[in-house]
Scaffold this active site. Structure first.
Site, PDB file in Angstrom:
ATOM      1  N   LEU A  33     -21.408  63.413 118.337  1.00  0.00           N
ATOM      2  CA  LEU A  33     -22.168  64.674 118.471  1.00  0.00           C
ATOM      3  C   LEU A  33     -22.875  65.075 117.173  1.00  0.00           C
ATOM      4  O   LEU A  33     -23.193  66.247 116.979  1.00  0.00           O
ATOM      5  CB  LEU A  33     -21.264  65.824 118.976  1.00  0.00           C
ATOM      6  CG  LEU A  33     -20.640  65.606 120.364  1.00  0.00           C
ATOM      7  CD1 LEU A  33     -19.781  66.810 120.761  1.00  0.00           C
ATOM      8  CD2 LEU A  33     -21.719  65.377 121.429  1.00  0.00           C
ATOM      9  N   SER A 124     -36.095  48.667 117.400  1.00  0.00           N
ATOM     10  CA  SER A 124     -37.310  49.479 117.313  1.00  0.00           C
ATOM     11  C   SER A 124     -38.500  48.607 116.940  1.00  0.00           C
ATOM     12  O   SER A 124     -38.350  47.604 116.225  1.00  0.00           O
ATOM     13  CB  SER A 124     -37.098  50.541 116.225  1.00  0.00           C
ATOM     14  OG  SER A 124     -38.320  51.126 115.864  1.00  0.00           O
ATOM     15  N   TYR A 148     -34.268  53.149 107.201  1.00  0.00           N
ATOM     16  CA  TYR A 148     -34.014  53.188 108.653  1.00  0.00           C
ATOM     17  C   TYR A 148     -34.427  51.858 109.293  1.00  0.00           C
ATOM     18  O   TYR A 148     -33.651  51.217 110.015  1.00  0.00           O
ATOM     19  CB  TYR A 148     -34.777  54.349 109.310  1.00  0.00           C
ATOM     20  CG  TYR A 148     -34.837  54.225 110.814  1.00  0.00           C
ATOM     21  CD1 TYR A 148     -33.701  54.442 111.586  1.00  0.00           C
ATOM     22  CD2 TYR A 148     -36.011  53.837 111.477  1.00  0.00           C
ATOM     23  CE1 TYR A 148     -33.736  54.291 112.978  1.00  0.00           C
ATOM     24  CE2 TYR A 148     -36.057  53.691 112.856  1.00  0.00           C
ATOM     25  CZ  TYR A 148     -34.915  53.919 113.600  1.00  0.00           C
ATOM     26  OH  TYR A 148     -34.961  53.754 114.968  1.00  0.00           O
ATOM     27  N   LYS A 152     -32.265  48.576 111.234  1.00  0.00           N
ATOM     28  CA  LYS A 152     -32.531  47.969 112.553  1.00  0.00           C
ATOM     29  C   LYS A 152     -32.665  46.453 112.406  1.00  0.00           C
ATOM     30  O   LYS A 152     -32.139  45.684 113.205  1.00  0.00           O
ATOM     31  CB  LYS A 152     -33.795  48.564 113.181  1.00  0.00           C
ATOM     32  CG  LYS A 152     -33.648  50.008 113.603  1.00  0.00           C
ATOM     33  CD  LYS A 152     -32.652  50.149 114.757  1.00  0.00           C
ATOM     34  CE  LYS A 152     -32.314  51.582 115.068  1.00  0.00           C
ATOM     35  NZ  LYS A 152     -31.149  51.756 115.931  1.00  0.00           N
ATOM     36  N   PHE A 177     -40.914  50.987 121.711  1.00  0.00           N
ATOM     37  CA  PHE A 177     -42.116  51.542 121.100  1.00  0.00           C
ATOM     38  C   PHE A 177     -41.901  53.068 121.009  1.00  0.00           C
ATOM     39  O   PHE A 177     -40.852  53.465 120.524  1.00  0.00           O
ATOM     40  CB  PHE A 177     -43.365  51.011 121.812  1.00  0.00           C
ATOM     41  CG  PHE A 177     -43.631  49.601 121.304  1.00  0.00           C
ATOM     42  CD1 PHE A 177     -42.749  48.558 121.603  1.00  0.00           C
ATOM     43  CD2 PHE A 177     -44.663  49.339 120.432  1.00  0.00           C
ATOM     44  CE1 PHE A 177     -42.911  47.281 121.047  1.00  0.00           C
ATOM     45  CE2 PHE A 177     -44.839  48.069 119.884  1.00  0.00           C
ATOM     46  CZ  PHE A 177     -43.962  47.039 120.191  1.00  0.00           C
TER      47      PHE A 177
HETATM   48  P1  NAD Z   1     -30.484  60.481 119.258  1.00  0.00           P
HETATM   49  O1  NAD Z   1     -30.230  60.925 117.874  1.00  0.00           O
HETATM   50  O2  NAD Z   1     -30.932  61.482 120.255  1.00  0.00           O
HETATM   51  O3  NAD Z   1     -29.193  59.732 119.833  1.00  0.00           O
HETATM   52  C1  NAD Z   1     -28.297  59.032 119.002  1.00  0.00           C
HETATM   53  C2  NAD Z   1     -26.892  59.494 119.359  1.00  0.00           C
HETATM   54  O4  NAD Z   1     -25.949  58.790 118.555  1.00  0.00           O
HETATM   55  C3  NAD Z   1     -26.669  60.996 119.093  1.00  0.00           C
HETATM   56  O5  NAD Z   1     -26.143  61.586 120.253  1.00  0.00           O
HETATM   57  C4  NAD Z   1     -25.674  61.031 117.927  1.00  0.00           C
HETATM   58  O6  NAD Z   1     -24.808  62.142 118.015  1.00  0.00           O
HETATM   59  C5  NAD Z   1     -24.960  59.702 118.107  1.00  0.00           C
HETATM   60  N1  NAD Z   1     -24.392  59.111 116.893  1.00  0.00           N
HETATM   61  C6  NAD Z   1     -25.007  58.944 115.689  1.00  0.00           C
HETATM   62  N2  NAD Z   1     -24.156  58.346 114.821  1.00  0.00           N
HETATM   63  C7  NAD Z   1     -22.999  58.112 115.496  1.00  0.00           C
HETATM   64  C8  NAD Z   1     -21.768  57.523 115.151  1.00  0.00           C
HETATM   65  N3  NAD Z   1     -21.527  57.065 113.920  1.00  0.00           N
HETATM   66  N4  NAD Z   1     -20.790  57.452 116.081  1.00  0.00           N
HETATM   67  C9  NAD Z   1     -21.010  57.937 117.336  1.00  0.00           C
HETATM   68  N5  NAD Z   1     -22.150  58.509 117.715  1.00  0.00           N
HETATM   69  C10 NAD Z   1     -23.146  58.599 116.807  1.00  0.00           C
HETATM   70  O7  NAD Z   1     -31.540  59.275 119.182  1.00  0.00           O
HETATM   71  P2  NAD Z   1     -32.353  58.556 120.340  1.00  0.00           P
HETATM   72  O8  NAD Z   1     -33.784  58.932 120.186  1.00  0.00           O
HETATM   73  O9  NAD Z   1     -31.698  58.732 121.637  1.00  0.00           O
HETATM   74  O10 NAD Z   1     -32.224  57.055 119.840  1.00  0.00           O
HETATM   75  C11 NAD Z   1     -31.193  56.201 120.294  1.00  0.00           C
HETATM   76  C12 NAD Z   1     -31.279  54.887 119.541  1.00  0.00           C
HETATM   77  O11 NAD Z   1     -32.581  54.322 119.725  1.00  0.00           O
HETATM   78  C13 NAD Z   1     -31.089  55.030 118.029  1.00  0.00           C
HETATM   79  O12 NAD Z   1     -30.349  53.911 117.575  1.00  0.00           O
HETATM   80  C14 NAD Z   1     -32.498  54.991 117.486  1.00  0.00           C
HETATM   81  O13 NAD Z   1     -32.557  54.494 116.178  1.00  0.00           O
HETATM   82  C15 NAD Z   1     -33.171  54.024 118.469  1.00  0.00           C
HETATM   83  N6  NAD Z   1     -34.620  54.239 118.557  1.00  0.00           N
HETATM   84  C16 NAD Z   1     -35.110  55.467 118.846  1.00  0.00           C
HETATM   85  C17 NAD Z   1     -36.481  55.680 118.902  1.00  0.00           C
HETATM   86  C18 NAD Z   1     -37.062  57.042 119.195  1.00  0.00           C
HETATM   87  O14 NAD Z   1     -38.242  57.256 118.929  1.00  0.00           O
HETATM   88  N7  NAD Z   1     -36.308  57.983 119.735  1.00  0.00           N
HETATM   89  C19 NAD Z   1     -37.366  54.594 118.682  1.00  0.00           C
HETATM   90  C20 NAD Z   1     -36.818  53.341 118.415  1.00  0.00           C
HETATM   91  C21 NAD Z   1     -35.443  53.161 118.359  1.00  0.00           C
HETATM   92  C1  UD1 Z   2     -42.129  56.921 113.673  1.00  0.00           C
HETATM   93  C2  UD1 Z   2     -41.388  56.169 112.582  1.00  0.00           C
HETATM   94  C3  UD1 Z   2     -40.908  54.834 113.150  1.00  0.00           C
HETATM   95  C4  UD1 Z   2     -40.058  55.049 114.392  1.00  0.00           C
HETATM   96  C5  UD1 Z   2     -40.898  55.826 115.411  1.00  0.00           C
HETATM   97  C6  UD1 Z   2     -40.169  56.133 116.689  1.00  0.00           C
HETATM   98  C7  UD1 Z   2     -42.434  56.943 110.480  1.00  0.00           C
HETATM   99  C8  UD1 Z   2     -43.289  56.546 109.325  1.00  0.00           C
HETATM  100  N1  UD1 Z   2     -42.280  55.981 111.446  1.00  0.00           N
HETATM  101  O1  UD1 Z   2     -43.204  56.143 114.024  1.00  0.00           O
HETATM  102  O2  UD1 Z   2     -40.156  54.130 112.189  1.00  0.00           O
HETATM  103  O3  UD1 Z   2     -39.669  53.796 114.945  1.00  0.00           O
HETATM  104  O4  UD1 Z   2     -41.308  57.072 114.819  1.00  0.00           O
HETATM  105  O5  UD1 Z   2     -39.099  56.999 116.435  1.00  0.00           O
HETATM  106  O6  UD1 Z   2     -41.893  58.032 110.548  1.00  0.00           O
HETATM  107  N2  UD1 Z   2     -48.437  62.313 113.786  1.00  0.00           N
HETATM  108  C9  UD1 Z   2     -49.233  63.385 113.445  1.00  0.00           C
HETATM  109  N3  UD1 Z   2     -48.634  64.577 113.198  1.00  0.00           N
HETATM  110  C10 UD1 Z   2     -47.279  64.773 113.299  1.00  0.00           C
HETATM  111  C11 UD1 Z   2     -46.461  63.664 113.655  1.00  0.00           C
HETATM  112  C12 UD1 Z   2     -47.088  62.452 113.889  1.00  0.00           C
HETATM  113  O7  UD1 Z   2     -50.451  63.250 113.349  1.00  0.00           O
HETATM  114  O8  UD1 Z   2     -46.796  65.891 113.046  1.00  0.00           O
HETATM  115  C13 UD1 Z   2     -49.084  61.012 114.098  1.00  0.00           C
HETATM  116  C14 UD1 Z   2     -48.617  59.849 113.222  1.00  0.00           C
HETATM  117  O9  UD1 Z   2     -49.423  59.736 112.088  1.00  0.00           O
HETATM  118  C15 UD1 Z   2     -48.766  58.674 114.197  1.00  0.00           C
HETATM  119  C16 UD1 Z   2     -48.493  59.282 115.574  1.00  0.00           C
HETATM  120  O10 UD1 Z   2     -48.700  60.680 115.417  1.00  0.00           O
HETATM  121  O11 UD1 Z   2     -50.097  58.193 114.187  1.00  0.00           O
HETATM  122  C17 UD1 Z   2     -47.076  59.051 116.066  1.00  0.00           C
HETATM  123  O12 UD1 Z   2     -46.155  59.472 115.060  1.00  0.00           O
HETATM  124  P1  UD1 Z   2     -44.568  59.473 115.308  1.00  0.00           P
HETATM  125  O13 UD1 Z   2     -44.269  60.181 116.570  1.00  0.00           O
HETATM  126  O14 UD1 Z   2     -43.928  59.982 114.066  1.00  0.00           O
HETATM  127  O15 UD1 Z   2     -44.205  57.951 115.548  1.00  0.00           O
HETATM  128  P2  UD1 Z   2     -44.526  56.648 114.640  1.00  0.00           P
HETATM  129  O16 UD1 Z   2     -45.426  56.968 113.518  1.00  0.00           O
HETATM  130  O17 UD1 Z   2     -44.976  55.574 115.555  1.00  0.00           O
END
Ligand code: NAD
Ligand code: UD1
Length: 335
Positions: A33, A124, A148, A152, A177
């Site tokens: 959490l 990711s 970060y 990954k 993505f």
């Molecule tokens: P999120 O933060 O909403 O979910 C992650 C969950 O893991 C949370 O509920 C947190 O409480 C739990 N958590 C963190 N550390 C923990 C630990 N040590 N033990 C147990 N629970 C733990 O994130 P999300 O957006 O749902 O992402 C899920 C996964 O996907 C992550 O590994 C993230 O890096 C990866 N990911 C997310 C995105 C994105 O844009 N959301 C993109 C690419 C990859």
């Molecule tokens: C970000 C992370 C990436 C991660 C991905 C998904 C960075 C540098 N990269 O990527 O590692 O895997 O999120 O979680 O943080 N933007 C704006 N204004 C804002 C926010 C974003 O213009 O306030 C633009 C960014 O420049 C980008 C696009 O929106 O062009 C998407 O941004 P974002 O949602 O942060 O995702 P990523 O940049 O793809």
């Protein structure tokens, strides 16, 4: 099938729990959490009519893991748990390496000890680094520019080594993505702590009046309208990708990286304009300098997911944004 979802209370995990419960699977969630609300459980029950088993615990804690694997007959694990904020990872890298890398190794060791060798890992598109040109395909070289992203990449590499060492493992690294959207019920969605880093939650909070103004990070990129282009994918499509990956795992041996994206690119201004028409009012924005570390264009080659998993994204951009808006407008302060 009985499944352990680490981080299953989070944004992507909770949507995957819903899909799995709807399919009649048994789900155990392990989550500390640190970035989730306990209210997610009630919401999941409201949507599915079922309650997943929830264990409050940490992947870094061997006792928590032993308890889960001893008390429940787990067939496969989906490993979502991790810290995910790029900026924060530059400030507190040790927390990221500890939580993400050490936590993952502790989890994989516990899985091996309990003879659970089927795994889906949340990777990711960040592992494609800065130098590959989109569409990004799984055979391209990988790299990472921030702690970060490095976590990954390290975890992916650990999993490739693990699968090489023991053919009983079947592992899929899903390279997400940009997940956006929310469950169509509006009951679960993305709930960032503090000011959002990512585009969609930021735009949604401007639209609902929690934030004043969106900063568009650069309009001088080499893209059709000068703003950054990304491959936004509906979180429900992403959740379905996990279901398909799980179905495939038992027939696979080894470790596979698979993109989950739509294959389409959308610019920041296209997002802003679509959001405006969905919510019915303008989204105020200003153009500011580029954000360090951003690249112009990122989108997937989504062919491997189609051929290997029989999966492809189904929801279009309008639906993704309608669902984001339903979630945000009915939960303006989050859970
Ligand atoms: P999120 O933060 O909403 O979910 C992650 C969950 O893991 C949370 O509920 C947190 O409480 C739990 N958590 C963190 N550390 C923990 C630990 N040590 N033990 C147990 N629970 C733990 O994130 P999300 O957006 O749902 O992402 C899920 C996964 O996907 C992550 O590994 C993230 O890096 C990866 N990911 C997310 C995105 C994105 O844009 N959301 C993109 C690419 C990859
Ligand atoms: C970000 C992370 C990436 C991660 C991905 C998904 C960075 C540098 N990269 O990527 O590692 O895997 O999120 O979680 O943080 N933007 C704006 N204004 C804002 C926010 C974003 O213009 O306030 C633009 C960014 O420049 C980008 C696009 O929106 O062009 C998407 O941004 P974002 O949602 O942060 O995702 P990523 O940049 O793809």
């Amino acid at each position: 099938m009985s499944l352990l979802l680490t981080g299953g209370m989070g944004y992507i995990g909770s949507h995957t729990v819903v899909q799995l419960l709807d399919l009649g699977q048994d789900v155990v969630i392990l989550d500390n959490l640190s970035n989730a609300s306990e209210k997610v459980l009630e919401r999941i029950e409201e949507i599915t009519g079922k309650q997943p088993l929830f264990v409050k615990g940490d992947i870094c804690n061997r006792d928590d893991l032993n308890r889960v694997f001893t008390e429940h007959q787990i067939d496969a694990v989906i490993h979502f748990a991790g810290l995910k904020a790029v900026g924060e990872s530059n400030e507190i890298p040790l927390s990221y390496y500890h939580n993400n890398v050490s936590g993952s190794v502790t989890l994989f060791q516990a899985m091996a000890d309990h003879n659970v060798k089927q795994l889906v890992f949340s990777s990711s598109a960040t592992v494609y680094g800065e130098h590959n040109l989109s569409p990004l395909i799984e055979t391209m070289p990988t790299s990472a520019t921030n702690p970060y992203g490095k976590t990954k990449l390290m975890i992916e590499n650990i999993l490739f080594d693990l699968a090489k060492s023991d053919s009983e493992w079947s592992i899929i690294n899903l390279r997400y993505f940009n997940p956006i959207g929310a469950h169509a019920s509006g009951l679960i969605g993305e709930n960032p702590n503090g000011i959002p880093n990512n585009l969609l939650p930021y735009v949604a909070q401007v639209a609902v009046g929690r934030l004043e103004l969106l900063s568009v990070f650069g309009d001088d990129y080499d893209t059709p309208d000068g703003t950054g282009v990304r491959d936004y994918i509906h979180v429900v499509d992403l959740a379905n990708g996990h279901v398909k990956a799980l179905e495939k795992l038992s027939a696979l041996s080894g470790c596979y990286a698979i993109n989950l994206g739509t294959g389409n690119g959308t610019s920041v201004l296209e997002i802003v304009n679509t959001f405006s028409s969905v919510c019915g009012h303008e989204i105020p924005y200003q153009v500011v300098p580029r954000r360090a570390g951003d690249i112009a264009t990122v989108f997937a080659n989504a062919e491997k997911a189609r051929s290997l998993l029989g999966w492809q994204a189904e929801y279009d951009l309008n639906t993704m944004i309608e669902d984001t808006w339903r979630w945000q407008s009915s939960n303006p302060e989050g859970y």
